[in-house]
Write a protein that holds these residues in place. Structure first.
Motif, short mmCIF file in Angstrom:
data_model
loop_
_atom_site.label_atom_id
_atom_site.label_comp_id
_atom_site.label_asym_id
_atom_site.label_seq_id
_atom_site.Cartn_x
_atom_site.Cartn_y
_atom_site.Cartn_z
N MET A 37 -0.36 -12.11 15.96
CA MET A 37 0.32 -11.21 15.03
C MET A 37 1.08 -10.14 15.82
N PRO A 38 2.34 -9.89 15.44
CA PRO A 38 3.05 -8.79 16.09
C PRO A 38 2.51 -7.44 15.63
N LYS A 39 2.79 -6.44 16.41
CA LYS A 39 2.33 -5.09 16.11
C LYS A 39 3.03 -4.56 14.86
N MET A 40 2.29 -3.86 14.01
CA MET A 40 2.88 -3.24 12.82
C MET A 40 3.72 -2.04 13.24
N LYS A 41 4.93 -1.95 12.73
CA LYS A 41 5.79 -0.82 13.06
C LYS A 41 6.08 -0.03 11.79
N SER A 42 5.99 1.28 11.89
CA SER A 42 6.30 2.12 10.74
C SER A 42 7.81 2.26 10.61
N VAL A 43 8.26 2.56 9.41
CA VAL A 43 9.67 2.84 9.17
C VAL A 43 9.95 4.22 9.76
N ARG A 44 10.81 4.28 10.76
CA ARG A 44 11.00 5.52 11.51
C ARG A 44 11.56 6.65 10.65
N GLY A 45 12.42 6.32 9.70
CA GLY A 45 12.95 7.36 8.80
C GLY A 45 11.85 7.96 7.95
N ALA A 46 10.92 7.13 7.50
CA ALA A 46 9.79 7.61 6.70
C ALA A 46 8.84 8.43 7.56
N ALA A 47 8.64 8.02 8.80
CA ALA A 47 7.74 8.74 9.69
C ALA A 47 8.22 10.16 9.94
N LYS A 48 9.54 10.37 9.92
CA LYS A 48 10.10 11.70 10.14
C LYS A 48 10.05 12.56 8.88
N ARG A 49 9.98 11.92 7.72
CA ARG A 49 10.05 12.66 6.46
C ARG A 49 8.71 12.97 5.83
N PHE A 50 7.69 12.17 6.12
CA PHE A 50 6.39 12.33 5.47
C PHE A 50 5.29 12.59 6.49
N LYS A 51 4.32 13.43 6.10
CA LYS A 51 3.16 13.70 6.95
C LYS A 51 1.91 13.46 6.11
N MET A 52 0.91 12.82 6.72
CA MET A 52 -0.34 12.57 6.02
C MET A 52 -1.21 13.82 6.06
N GLY A 53 -1.68 14.24 4.89
CA GLY A 53 -2.64 15.33 4.80
C GLY A 53 -4.04 14.75 4.72
N LYS A 54 -4.99 15.53 4.25
CA LYS A 54 -6.36 15.01 4.12
C LYS A 54 -6.44 13.95 3.03
N ASN A 55 -5.83 14.21 1.89
CA ASN A 55 -5.88 13.22 0.81
C ASN A 55 -4.55 13.06 0.09
N LYS A 56 -3.50 13.73 0.57
CA LYS A 56 -2.18 13.61 -0.03
C LYS A 56 -1.13 13.44 1.06
N ILE A 57 0.05 12.97 0.66
CA ILE A 57 1.15 12.81 1.60
C ILE A 57 2.14 13.94 1.35
N LYS A 58 2.37 14.76 2.37
CA LYS A 58 3.29 15.88 2.23
C LYS A 58 4.72 15.40 2.42
#
Length: 63
Positions: A1-22
């Motif tokens: 299986m190839p490595k999972m890659k995140s969508v780079r635009g989404a990675a710059k726009r969203f941050k994971m909190g404790k139980n919500k996505i900022k």
């Protein structure tokens, strides 16, 4: 299986909190002089991804 890659635009726009996505707040970049101070104060408050979009954002972030 190839490595999972995140969508780079989404990675710059969203941050994971404790139980919500900022997320960032819209309407804060330009033409700020005509917007009331009260509205700008409200836009400074933390914003979170709506529950209907959480699954899609998590998939983009590989969470």
């Amino acid at each position: 299986m190839p490595k999972m890659k995140s969508v780079r635009g989404a990675a710059k726009r969203f941050k994971m909190g404790k139980n919500k996505i900022k997320r960032g707040s819209a309407f804060r970049s330009h033409i700020l002089t005509k917007k009331p101070t009260k509205r700008m104060q409200d836009l400074r408050a933390p914003q979170y991804v709506d529950s209907t979009n959480v699954a899609a954002v998590k998939k983009m972030l590989c969470v």
